[in-house]
Design a protein around this motif. Structure first.
Motif, PDB file in Angstrom:
ATOM      1  N   SER A   2      51.007 -90.526  -9.590  1.00 47.31           N
ATOM      2  CA  SER A   2      51.072 -90.794 -11.018  1.00 47.31           C
ATOM      3  C   SER A   2      49.691 -90.925 -11.638  1.00 47.31           C
ATOM      4  CB  SER A   2      51.887 -92.067 -11.263  1.00 47.31           C
ATOM      5  OG  SER A   2      51.308 -93.166 -10.577  1.00 47.31           O
ATOM      6  N   GLU A   3      48.745 -91.468 -10.874  1.00 53.14           N
ATOM      7  CA  GLU A   3      47.391 -91.626 -11.369  1.00 53.14           C
ATOM      8  C   GLU A   3      46.431 -90.876 -10.465  1.00 53.14           C
ATOM      9  OE1 GLU A   3      46.277 -95.659 -13.259  1.00 53.14           O
ATOM     10  OE2 GLU A   3      47.494 -96.128 -11.507  1.00 53.14           O
ATOM     11  N   HIS A   4      45.479 -90.209 -11.086  1.00 51.08           N
ATOM     12  CA  HIS A   4      44.458 -89.512 -10.311  1.00 51.08           C
ATOM     13  C   HIS A   4      43.271 -90.459 -10.151  1.00 51.08           C
ATOM     14  CE1 HIS A   4      46.627 -85.723 -10.300  1.00 51.08           C
ATOM     15  NE2 HIS A   4      46.844 -85.869 -11.596  1.00 51.08           N
ATOM     16  N   LEU A   5      43.378 -91.316  -9.164  1.00 44.56           N
ATOM     17  CA  LEU A   5      42.326 -92.298  -8.932  1.00 44.56           C
ATOM     18  C   LEU A   5      41.146 -91.693  -8.186  1.00 44.56           C
ATOM     19  CD1 LEU A   5      44.625 -95.303  -7.976  1.00 44.56           C
ATOM     20  CD2 LEU A   5      43.617 -94.767 -10.208  1.00 44.56           C
ATOM     21  N   ASN A  20      37.642 -92.742  -9.430  1.00 42.67           N
ATOM     22  CA  ASN A  20      37.984 -92.580 -10.843  1.00 42.67           C
ATOM     23  C   ASN A  20      38.748 -93.766 -11.419  1.00 42.67           C
ATOM     24  OD1 ASN A  20      38.109 -91.149 -13.321  1.00 42.67           O
ATOM     25  ND2 ASN A  20      40.159 -90.402 -12.819  1.00 42.67           N
ATOM     26  N   ARG A  21      38.092 -94.933 -11.410  1.00 43.53           N
ATOM     27  CA  ARG A  21      38.562 -96.088 -12.187  1.00 43.53           C
ATOM     28  C   ARG A  21      37.351 -96.623 -12.961  1.00 43.53           C
ATOM     29  NH1 ARG A  21      40.703-100.921  -9.753  1.00 43.53           N
ATOM     30  NH2 ARG A  21      41.902-101.183 -11.664  1.00 43.53           N
ATOM     31  N   GLN A  35      44.564 -92.781  -1.886  1.00 40.48           N
ATOM     32  CA  GLN A  35      44.229 -91.455  -2.394  1.00 40.48           C
ATOM     33  C   GLN A  35      42.904 -90.946  -1.829  1.00 40.48           C
ATOM     34  OE1 GLN A  35      44.631 -90.730  -6.601  1.00 40.48           O
ATOM     35  NE2 GLN A  35      46.449 -92.029  -6.767  1.00 40.48           N
TER      36      GLN A  35
END
Length: 270
Positions: A2-5, A20-21, A35
Motif C-alpha cells: 500500500s505504501e512505497h516506503l 522513503n519516509r 520492504q
C-alpha cells in the motif's frame, strides 16, 4: 504494497533503493524494514543488477527506529497501567537481523550515500554497506544509550572493527553527534563530499563498481571480513583458496586477456 516506503529505480546495472519516509526522517517501521529487505532480495536475484546504492529521501538518511511503531512503542495509555513492555529482541530477531545478514551477504557491492543524519539503526544500516559516502552536512549518531539500549543491527560488531574499541565505546556510551568529516578521519566512512555533489558522485561510484568484476569484489569483502577473525597463516591459505576459484572464472580470463590486448574488459561473473 500500500505504501512505497522504499523507492526503487534501475540505472543501468545499478539498483537504487531510496528510504522513503522523509516526513519522519526515514525512521524505520516494521513495514519499511520489510520492504527494504524485500528490495535487497530482489536486487540479489536480478542478474542485471551489479551494484546497489542506498540513500534517503529528503533531508536525512535515517533517524533509526521509529519509537512510535507499535512493535516498540511503550504504552502511555493511563487506562492500561502496568502494561508489559514490548519485546525489542523480537523486533531484532524478525526484522533487523535478517536485514543485516542480507545486506552483509549481498552478491553485489553495496554503496550507501548518507544525506543528513544517520542515527541508531540508520547508522548501522549505512555502516553495514561496503562503501559509505556522506554529504558534508551528514552526521552519525549512536543514539541507543540515550534511551537505555545498546547499539544493534550489527552496531556492536561494526563499530570496533571500523574505529577501534576506544572510539567505539566513546561513540556508543556518549551518543554524541559525529560529523561526516570526523567520521571520514576516523575511518568510519570512505569519503565526504559537498552535499550538492553527493548523489551524483555516489551514482558514479556505483556505476564504476557495476562495471568491475562483481564476483571478485564480493569475494574481496568476504576475504577481508574473514581475515579479521583469522591468524596470518590461515588468512594466507584462505586467499589461496579463493584465488584458485577466481582463477578459473570468466572474469579473470577476460580481465587478463583484455590487459594483454590493451582493450576494455567485459566482465560478466556475478
Amino acid at each position: 504494497m500500500s505504501e512505497h516506503l522504499i523507492q526503487i529505480e534501475q540505472h543501468g546495472a545499478v539498483r537504487l533503493l531510496r528510504l522513503n519516509r522523509p516526513e519522519a526522517l526515514n525512521a524505520f517501521t516494521t513495514g519499511m524494514l520489510g520492504q527494504l529487505r524485500q528490495a535487497l532480495e530482489a536486487a540479489a536475484e536480478d542478474a542485471g543488477t551489479r551494484c546497489v546504492l542506498i540513500t534517503g529521501a529528503g533531508r536525512a538518511f535515517s533517524a533509526g527506529q521509529d519509537l512510535a511503531d507499535p512493535h516498540v512503542a511503550p504504552s502511555r495509555d493511563p487506562a492500561k497501567p502496568g502494561q508489559a513492555p514490548k519485546d525489542i529482541g523480537h523486533l531484532l530477531e524478525h526484522y533487523y537481523i535478517p536485514l543485516a545478514l542480507r545486506l552483509r551477504s549481498m552478491p553485489v557491492p553495496v554503496v550507501a550515500a548518507v544525506n543528513g543524519v544517520a542515527a541508531g539503526a540508520g547508522a548501522s544500516v549505512a555502516l553495514g554497506c561496503d562503501l559509505v559516502l556522506a554529504g558534508e552536512s551528514a552526521s552519525f549518531i549512536q543514539a541507543f544509550s540515550k534511551i537505555g539500549l545498546i547499539p544493534d543491527c550489527g552496531g556492536t560488531w561494526l563499530l570496533p572493527r571500523l574505529v577501534g574499541r576506544a572510539k567505539a565505546l566513546e561513540m556508543a556510551l556518549l551518543g554524541d553527534k559525529l560529523k561526516a568529516v570526523d567520521a571520514a578521519a576516523l575511518g568510519l566512512i570512505a569519503r565526504v563530499l559537498p552535499d550538492a555533489e553527493l548523489q551524483d558522485a555516489a551514482m558514479a561510484l556505483a556505476q564504476r563498481l557495476a562495471g568491475m568484476p562483481t564476483r571478485a569484489l564480493v569475494e574481496t569483502r568476504i576475504a577481508i571480513d574473514e581475515a579479521m577473525k583469522l591468524d596470518f597463516e590461515p588468512a594466507l591459505k584462505r586467499e589461496a583458496a579463493m584465488q584458485s576459484q577466481l582463477g578459473f572464472a570468466h572474469d579473470y580470463l577476460e580481465g587478463a586477456a583484455a590487459f594483454l590486448d590493451k582493450r576494455k574488459p567485459e566482465f560478466k561473473d556475478r
